[in-house]
Design a protein around this motif. Structure first.
Motif, PDB file in Angstrom:
ATOM      1  N   GLU A   8       0.961  -1.168  -0.130  1.00 19.08           N
ATOM      2  CA  GLU A   8      -0.027  -0.101   0.150  1.00 19.08           C
ATOM      3  C   GLU A   8       0.839   1.583  -0.006  1.00 19.08           C
ATOM      4  OE1 GLU A   8      -3.392   0.252  -0.215  1.00 19.08           O
ATOM      5  OE2 GLU A   8      -3.266  -1.682  -0.770  1.00 19.08           O
ATOM      6  N   ARG A  65       2.585   1.751  -3.341  1.00 17.61           N
ATOM      7  CA  ARG A  65       1.418   2.415  -4.219  1.00 17.61           C
ATOM      8  C   ARG A  65       1.139   4.025  -3.806  1.00 17.61           C
ATOM      9  NH1 ARG A  65      -3.903   0.477  -3.462  1.00 17.61           N
ATOM     10  NH2 ARG A  65      -4.349   2.126  -4.734  1.00 17.61           N
ATOM     11  N   LEU A  66       1.191   4.232  -2.567  1.00 14.98           N
ATOM     12  CA  LEU A  66       1.041   5.699  -2.358  1.00 14.98           C
ATOM     13  C   LEU A  66       2.236   6.523  -2.940  1.00 14.98           C
ATOM     14  CD1 LEU A  66      -0.536   7.822  -0.486  1.00 14.98           C
ATOM     15  CD2 LEU A  66       1.275   7.289   1.284  1.00 14.98           C
ATOM     16  N   GLY A  97       2.133   6.378  -6.877  1.00 15.68           N
ATOM     17  CA  GLY A  97       1.009   7.194  -7.555  1.00 15.68           C
ATOM     18  C   GLY A  97       1.407   8.782  -7.340  1.00 15.68           C
ATOM     19  N   TYR A  98       2.217   9.055  -6.201  1.00 13.19           N
ATOM     20  CA  TYR A  98       2.713  10.391  -6.328  1.00 13.19           C
ATOM     21  C   TYR A  98       3.603  10.888  -7.246  1.00 13.19           C
ATOM     22  CZ  TYR A  98       4.461  14.705  -4.107  1.00 13.19           C
ATOM     23  OH  TYR A  98       5.024  16.055  -3.766  1.00 13.19           O
ATOM     24  N   ASN A 122       1.527  -4.107  -8.281  1.00 10.95           N
ATOM     25  CA  ASN A 122       0.214  -3.767  -7.222  1.00 10.95           C
ATOM     26  C   ASN A 122      -1.069  -4.440  -7.733  1.00 10.95           C
ATOM     27  OD1 ASN A 122       1.416  -1.771  -5.272  1.00 10.95           O
ATOM     28  ND2 ASN A 122       1.514  -0.743  -7.142  1.00 10.95           N
ATOM     29  N   VAL A 152      -9.725   1.146  -4.617  1.00 12.66           N
ATOM     30  CA  VAL A 152      -9.004   0.530  -3.751  1.00 12.66           C
ATOM     31  C   VAL A 152      -9.612  -0.754  -3.404  1.00 12.66           C
ATOM     32  CG1 VAL A 152      -7.839   2.585  -2.835  1.00 12.66           C
ATOM     33  CG2 VAL A 152     -10.283   1.652  -2.064  1.00 12.66           C
ATOM     34  N   ALA A 196      -7.026   1.725   3.191  1.00 11.42           N
ATOM     35  CA  ALA A 196      -6.765   2.922   2.619  1.00 11.42           C
ATOM     36  C   ALA A 196      -7.116   4.243   3.496  1.00 11.42           C
ATOM     37  CB  ALA A 196      -7.648   3.067   1.212  1.00 11.42           C
ATOM     38  N   CYS A 204      -4.438   7.220   4.189  1.00  9.27           N
ATOM     39  CA  CYS A 204      -4.875   8.652   3.802  1.00  9.27           C
ATOM     40  C   CYS A 204      -4.776   9.502   5.149  1.00  9.27           C
ATOM     41  CB  CYS A 204      -6.470   8.683   3.259  1.00  9.27           C
ATOM     42  SG  CYS A 204      -6.163   8.022   1.709  1.00  9.27           S
ATOM     43  N   TYR A 253      -2.894   7.849  -5.073  1.00 10.28           N
ATOM     44  CA  TYR A 253      -3.084   6.650  -4.248  1.00 10.28           C
ATOM     45  C   TYR A 253      -4.710   6.396  -4.496  1.00 10.28           C
ATOM     46  CZ  TYR A 253      -3.807   3.479  -0.234  1.00 10.28           C
ATOM     47  OH  TYR A 253      -3.865   2.627   0.758  1.00 10.28           O
ATOM     48  N   PRO A 260      -5.355   5.698  -8.893  1.00  8.30           N
ATOM     49  CA  PRO A 260      -4.197   5.414  -9.806  1.00  8.30           C
ATOM     50  C   PRO A 260      -4.586   5.307 -11.315  1.00  8.30           C
ATOM     51  CG  PRO A 260      -4.948   3.529  -8.605  1.00  8.30           C
ATOM     52  CD  PRO A 260      -5.885   4.470  -8.073  1.00  8.30           C
TER      53      PRO A 260
END
Lengths: 219, 219, 219, 219
Positions: A196, A199-200, A203-204, A215, B157, B163, B167, B204, B207
């Motif tokens: 996770e 992925r964060l 994605g950024y 993923n 997600v 998730a 966040c 995130y 995506p």
DNA sequence: CATGAATGAGTCTTCATTCAT
DNA sequence: GATGAATGAAGACTCATTCAT
């Protein structure tokens, strides 16, 4: 000839003794900090736990703050070792793999001594000498940025410093939360957690890319 | 029963006075905590700062911990107000806009009393009563999840809880860092900070989407 | 016996070294006493200042008191030297000139190490061994009395012991005040100070005499 | 009407209690100082001797120095009372009688609490607050000078400040020696001591006068 | 003899809490 | 209820002195 250089072994003997005392004190500090908390961690208790007199404690540390600072420094040195190693290993890998490995390293670092880490994070006042606490984060920042710099063509960010800061802060906080506070969500499943967070980051750092295979393994 | 009537206004008067004293004490606690730090915040000093006798302090709070806990609770109540309001306002907006507004709300929340916030984060021991500190994060988690649940079709997600946790944790940590520690990178430019964090969240939660216009204004 | 000869020079060499160490320690004691005051003058600090280990300090002095006592003794020995010399030089002079010279000698004595003198006077506890502090005053008393005895025909006092004690005490106190505390009145002008004290003594020892010329120089 | 002013008696009651505690503490300080010396006079011992908790001691005195300073001040206030009274009584008398009475007052002052006086003189460090120790001497100086000023026609000195300083210093030192250290010479005979010191002063302030009758009573 | 690490009793001071007024 | 004096356990730190190396 046996008596040739009596001074050196003697001195080194006492140096060894000193060093041992210092280590014992730091170990005791960690123990007391973890078991009793910062407020109950008195110099007398620490010395007693170390099996050393208070006087000796003050022979090596001018005050309580310095003692804790030294422990923090020692702890950070260990973590830094881990992180540096990880960054080195990852230097030539592609972004996704690298990020994944770095997140994994962050988790490992937090697992070195989670209880102590929590005390440092939650109870130790940040004053004077202890600014050093942040030195670890600073170093992590620099290592991360140098990696991102090298891989500038793979990522798309406008401000490298800002992006680095965001990545490092997010990873630190998330890892801390995962390892130290073990939230219900995510609980326990280390690899999923790493997934996770990776992925964060991806994605950024690489917005607009189709979600990469890593993923989507289970899709 | 004849005495019932005069008693009520009296009682309410004294209740009002009680409430005022309590508020004064909490204000004083905040002041002392910020100015002198947790360790130097003695009940005597707090009472004196409040212009109240120590005896009175102990009339309202059984011990120091309870006093600090009450202050934390009051502080969290205020922040929660902000956050709840923001979530409500955002309920019907699209994800990107909503996230942006929520990040903005997080920043606003941290700006309510940053110095006090820092003390809570860094110095106040997490014991007993003070578990309440986390209640704010818990509530934030729930609010966020309910929003994401409503907008499930916009996001991709697998595990909503995970998730959400990611966040919330990331936003909290980044905002904290931005407001409380003011890192060089990002320093000062609030809107850019909000941009970046929003991008982090969007990358995130959605995506594969091409980076949205908001983040390409300068292209 | 064959080893007797080499032992002597060796011993004397080490005696010389011992003496040097002792002197170094006394010097260090004086320095620390003056700079840090009696309370802060710890044996560890003194040893360190002397560039010697604490252990060695205790080789030469059984305890802190003995160390300070030895310093006092050394200091007094020096002062006594001065005073004895002055009394000898003055033996054959007339009273007025003699008194003047003795007062001057008292001033000189206080100027040997005023800062140290002040510490001795103000901070060092008078116990045990340190009774020796007074030995200087005792000796001064004897020297003065022997002078006055020799010049009995020039003076008119009933009780020589009493008169001597009064002269010695007054001179000591006035000189101390003048050198150590430098009062506004009298400040700085050494010769005028000596004039005044001499007049005090002469008025006491030779009452009824017309004020002598020395004191009327400016008339 | 009986309940008319409940606050004032209460407050004054606690004020009385406070004052009593302070006095008890000062008494205890004096006792400990005299019996054990300055170095052994710890705040804990003083509090215990006073039958009061250490906490209370620190409620009234911020530190040990302040406690001792307060005791010095109280002691000096008493002495000053004596001296002021004596100077007032003496204002209109002729010089010789006046000096005699002032010397007598000096002796009385030193007899108020000789043991305590000795501790103050010999062991109490002169720092910070304790400069107040000298305030007594300063006041004595001023009183003496104002007397001499009024009687300027009876005396022959060039510099009033200097002469005053010399008289005050000499009297103080001699009285101290006589009362505190009881030298063999002069021992015990108070009137003879006063005679001698008066002669010393008169010979200085009125040189050339034939020794006055007062000092020849026994001739 | 020298060294300096180790000792631990003792010092000053703070602070949460109680209770007589 | 309010007050604030009193409590005393506990903490940080120092220092004279000892003793293994």
């Amino acid at each position: 000839m046996a008596r040739a250089i009596p001074t050196i072994p003697r001195k080194s003997a006492s140096q060894k003794r000193s060093k041992a005392t210092v280590e014992t004190l730091l170990d005791a500090t960690a123990r007391v900090l973890v078991r009793q908390g910062y407020d109950r961690a008195s110099t007398n208790r620490i010395a007693e736990t170390a099996g050393v007199s208070v006087g000796s404690l003050y022979q090596y540390f001018p005050n309580k703050e310095a003692l804790v600072a030294a422990l923090v420094a020692r702890h950070n040195r260990e973590l830094l070792e881990l992180v540096r190693h990880a960054v080195k290993k990852v230097a030539s890998l592609d972004l996704a793999t690298a990020m994944r490995e770095l997140v994994r390293a962050a988790v490992d670092a937090h697992l070195v001594d989670p209880a102590l880490h929590r005390i440092f994070a939650e109870q130790v006042p940040r004053m004077g000498q202890l600014a050093k606490i942040e030195s670890l984060q600073q170093e992590a920042f620099l290592l991360m940025r140098s990696y991102l710099e090298e891989h500038g063509d793979e990522i798309s960010v406008r401000d490298l410093d800002a992006a680095t800061k965001i990545c490092v802060t997010a990873v630190e906080a998330l890892t801390h939360e995962f390892v130290i506070n073990k939230p219900d969500a995510l609980a326990g499943d280390r690899d999923r957690f790493i997934d996770e967070v990776t992925r964060l980051l991806m994605g950024y750092l690489m917005p607009g890319r189709v979600p990469d295979e890593q993923n989507r393994r289970r899709t």
